[in-house]
Design a protein around this motif. Sequence first.
Motif, PDB file in Angstrom:
ATOM      1  N   LEU A  44       0.827  -1.207   0.000  1.00 13.53           N
ATOM      2  CA  LEU A  44       0.000   0.000   0.000  1.00 13.53           C
ATOM      3  C   LEU A  44       0.862   1.258   0.000  1.00 13.53           C
ATOM      4  CD1 LEU A  44      -2.802  -1.060   2.515  1.00 13.53           C
ATOM      5  CD2 LEU A  44      -2.969  -0.936   0.016  1.00 13.53           C
ATOM      6  N   ALA A  48       0.863   4.199  -2.695  1.00  8.21           N
ATOM      7  CA  ALA A  48       0.622   5.565  -2.227  1.00  8.21           C
ATOM      8  C   ALA A  48       1.693   6.523  -2.736  1.00  8.21           C
ATOM      9  CB  ALA A  48       0.561   5.601  -0.706  1.00  8.21           C
ATOM     10  N   LEU A  53      -4.349   7.628  -6.443  1.00 14.11           N
ATOM     11  CA  LEU A  53      -5.361   7.429  -5.398  1.00 14.11           C
ATOM     12  C   LEU A  53      -6.383   6.364  -5.772  1.00 14.11           C
ATOM     13  CD1 LEU A  53      -6.040  11.049  -4.132  1.00 14.11           C
ATOM     14  CD2 LEU A  53      -4.798   9.220  -2.984  1.00 14.11           C
ATOM     15  N   LEU A  56      -4.800   3.017  -5.164  1.00  9.12           N
ATOM     16  CA  LEU A  56      -4.672   2.797  -3.722  1.00  9.12           C
ATOM     17  C   LEU A  56      -6.014   2.427  -3.111  1.00  9.12           C
ATOM     18  CD1 LEU A  56      -2.951   2.812  -1.175  1.00  9.12           C
ATOM     19  CD2 LEU A  56      -3.302   5.283  -1.041  1.00  9.12           C
ATOM     20  N   ALA A  57      -7.058   3.145  -3.480  1.00  8.98           N
ATOM     21  CA  ALA A  57      -8.395   2.847  -2.966  1.00  8.98           C
ATOM     22  C   ALA A  57      -8.834   1.444  -3.383  1.00  8.98           C
ATOM     23  CB  ALA A  57      -9.400   3.886  -3.452  1.00  8.98           C
ATOM     24  N   CYS A  72     -13.195   3.438   1.411  1.00  7.51           N
ATOM     25  CA  CYS A  72     -11.832   3.143   0.975  1.00  7.51           C
ATOM     26  C   CYS A  72     -11.215   4.301   0.206  1.00  7.51           C
ATOM     27  CB  CYS A  72     -11.812   1.853   0.160  1.00  7.51           C
ATOM     28  SG  CYS A  72     -12.124   0.401   1.217  1.00  7.51           S
ATOM     29  N   ALA A  76      -7.792   6.093   1.311  1.00 11.60           N
ATOM     30  CA  ALA A  76      -6.705   6.349   0.355  1.00 11.60           C
ATOM     31  C   ALA A  76      -6.259   7.803   0.430  1.00 11.60           C
ATOM     32  CB  ALA A  76      -7.156   5.997  -1.060  1.00 11.60           C
ATOM     33  N   HIS A  80      -2.592   9.072   1.551  1.00  7.37           N
ATOM     34  CA  HIS A  80      -1.835   9.968   0.678  1.00  7.37           C
ATOM     35  C   HIS A  80      -1.311  11.174   1.469  1.00  7.37           C
ATOM     36  CE1 HIS A  80      -0.615  12.083  -2.926  1.00  7.37           C
ATOM     37  NE2 HIS A  80      -1.315  13.128  -2.530  1.00  7.37           N
TER      38      HIS A  80
END
Length: 88
Positions: A44, A48, A53, A56-57, A72, A76, A80
């Motif tokens: 993760l 990041a 984003l 990541l989400a 989520c 994220a 960040h």
Amino acid sequence: MSTALVLAPKDTTALEAVVALIACGAREGKTAACRAHAAKGHGLLRIARTGALDALAAAICGAVRGGSCADCVAKAEQIHLAVEEEVR
């Protein structure tokens, strides 16, 4: 003899733990992520650092298709910000 500069890798263990905790659902009194999220901390963090984003989400949510849930996406964004703050 080589004169190349070799930089030691930065220890990211603490930041990985923060990222994992946020992904797990940080709340008052919770001090660590569950094992599943702790294991994902390194990955993760790598995502990041790219600034993606949406990716990541999706990684937090486990979404394969159809996008990530609002929770989520918010996690994220929080991750960040935590990573950006660490860079400063």
